[in-house]
Design a protein around this motif. Structure first.
Motif, short mmCIF file in Angstrom:
data_model
loop_
_atom_site.label_atom_id
_atom_site.label_comp_id
_atom_site.label_asym_id
_atom_site.label_seq_id
_atom_site.Cartn_x
_atom_site.Cartn_y
_atom_site.Cartn_z
N LEU A 183 39.81 36.28 33.52
CA LEU A 183 39.84 36.62 34.94
C LEU A 183 41.25 37.03 35.38
O LEU A 183 41.44 38.03 36.07
N VAL A 184 42.24 36.28 34.95
CA VAL A 184 43.63 36.61 35.28
C VAL A 184 44.07 37.89 34.57
O VAL A 184 44.66 38.79 35.17
N GLY A 185 43.75 37.99 33.28
CA GLY A 185 44.15 39.15 32.50
C GLY A 185 43.53 40.45 32.98
O GLY A 185 44.15 41.51 32.92
N ALA A 186 42.31 40.39 33.48
CA ALA A 186 41.65 41.59 33.97
C ALA A 186 42.26 42.08 35.27
O ALA A 186 42.18 43.27 35.58
N ASN A 187 42.87 41.21 36.03
CA ASN A 187 43.45 41.60 37.32
C ASN A 187 44.93 41.94 37.25
O ASN A 187 45.46 42.53 38.19
N ILE A 188 45.60 41.59 36.18
CA ILE A 188 47.04 41.87 36.04
C ILE A 188 47.35 43.36 36.21
O ILE A 188 48.30 43.70 36.92
N PRO A 189 46.61 44.29 35.61
CA PRO A 189 46.98 45.70 35.77
C PRO A 189 46.92 46.20 37.21
O PRO A 189 47.61 47.15 37.56
N PHE A 190 46.12 45.58 38.04
CA PHE A 190 45.91 46.07 39.40
C PHE A 190 46.76 45.37 40.46
O PHE A 190 46.88 45.86 41.57
N LEU A 191 47.36 44.26 40.14
CA LEU A 191 48.07 43.48 41.15
C LEU A 191 49.57 43.71 41.17
O LEU A 191 50.27 43.09 41.97
N ASN A 192 50.09 44.56 40.28
CA ASN A 192 51.52 44.85 40.29
C ASN A 192 51.77 46.26 39.79
O ASN A 192 50.87 46.92 39.31
N GLN A 193 53.00 46.72 39.90
CA GLN A 193 53.38 48.07 39.48
C GLN A 193 54.20 48.07 38.20
O GLN A 193 54.80 49.06 37.85
N ARG A 194 54.21 46.96 37.50
CA ARG A 194 54.94 46.86 36.24
C ARG A 194 53.96 46.94 35.07
O ARG A 194 52.81 46.55 35.20
N LEU A 195 54.44 47.41 33.95
CA LEU A 195 53.62 47.51 32.75
C LEU A 195 53.42 46.11 32.17
O LEU A 195 54.40 45.43 31.83
N VAL A 208 34.08 43.66 35.06
CA VAL A 208 33.58 43.03 36.30
C VAL A 208 34.63 42.04 36.83
O VAL A 208 34.85 41.96 38.04
N PHE A 209 35.28 41.31 35.93
CA PHE A 209 36.34 40.39 36.36
C PHE A 209 37.49 41.13 37.02
O PHE A 209 38.21 40.56 37.84
N ALA A 210 37.69 42.41 36.69
CA ALA A 210 38.79 43.20 37.26
C ALA A 210 38.48 43.70 38.66
O ALA A 210 39.35 44.28 39.30
N PHE A 211 37.28 43.49 39.17
CA PHE A 211 36.90 44.03 40.46
C PHE A 211 37.77 43.55 41.62
O PHE A 211 38.13 44.36 42.49
N PRO A 212 38.15 42.28 41.71
CA PRO A 212 39.01 41.88 42.83
C PRO A 212 40.35 42.62 42.84
O PRO A 212 40.81 43.06 43.89
N GLY A 213 40.98 42.78 41.69
CA GLY A 213 42.23 43.51 41.63
C GLY A 213 42.06 44.98 41.95
O GLY A 213 42.89 45.58 42.64
#
Length: 106
Positions: free
Chosen positions: A13-25, A91-96
Motif C-alpha cells: 500500500l505504501v509502495g504503490a503510493n510513493i510514485p504519486f505523493l512526491n516529485q522525487r525519483l 488498485v492500492f495506488a488509487f489514493p496517490g
C-alpha cells in the motif's frame, strides 16, 4: 494471516503510493530542473511514475518472496498470481493517483 503477510500488504500500500505523493525519483533522488523553466521543482511525468510503480511492485514482491521462504513454506506461483497481485498493486495506488491528478489545487 500472519504478521508477515499483513506487513507485505501494508508495504504494498505504501509502495504503490510513493510514485504519486512526491516529485522525487523513488522518493529519494531529486529530478534535474530543465534550464528553460522558472519553476522551483521538476515535475515527474506519468511515464516515470509508471516505471516507478513497476519497479516497486517487483521490490515488494521480492521482499514477500523472501519472507515466505524464511517462513519455510514457499509455494510455486503461476502467471495468474502475478497478474492478480499486480492488479491489486495498481488498485492500492488509487489514493496517490487521486491526490496527484484528480484533486484540484489553487
Amino acid at each position: 494471516m500472519s504478521a508477515a503477510g499483513w506487513f507485505i500488504v501494508l508495504l504494498a500500500l505504501v509502495g504503490a503510493n510513493i510514485p504519486f505523493l512526491n516529485q522525487r525519483l523513488f522518493a529519494v533522488v531529486p529530478l534535474p530542473l530543465p534550464a528553460s523553466t522558472g519553476r522551483k521543482a521538476a515535475k515527474k511525468s506519468a511515464w516515470i511514475r509508471i516505471g516507478e510503480l513497476i519497479v516497486l511492485y517487483f521490490v515488494v514482491g521480492a521482499l514477500g518472496f523472501t519472507l515466505e521462504a524464511r517462513a519455510g513454506n514457499r509455494f510455486s506461483q503461476e502467471w495468474q498470481f502475478y497478474a492478480i497481485t499486480f492488479s491489486l498493486f495498481v488498485v492500492f495506488a488509487f489514493p496517490g493517483f487521486t491526490y496527484q491528478y484528480l484533486v484540484k489545487r489553487r
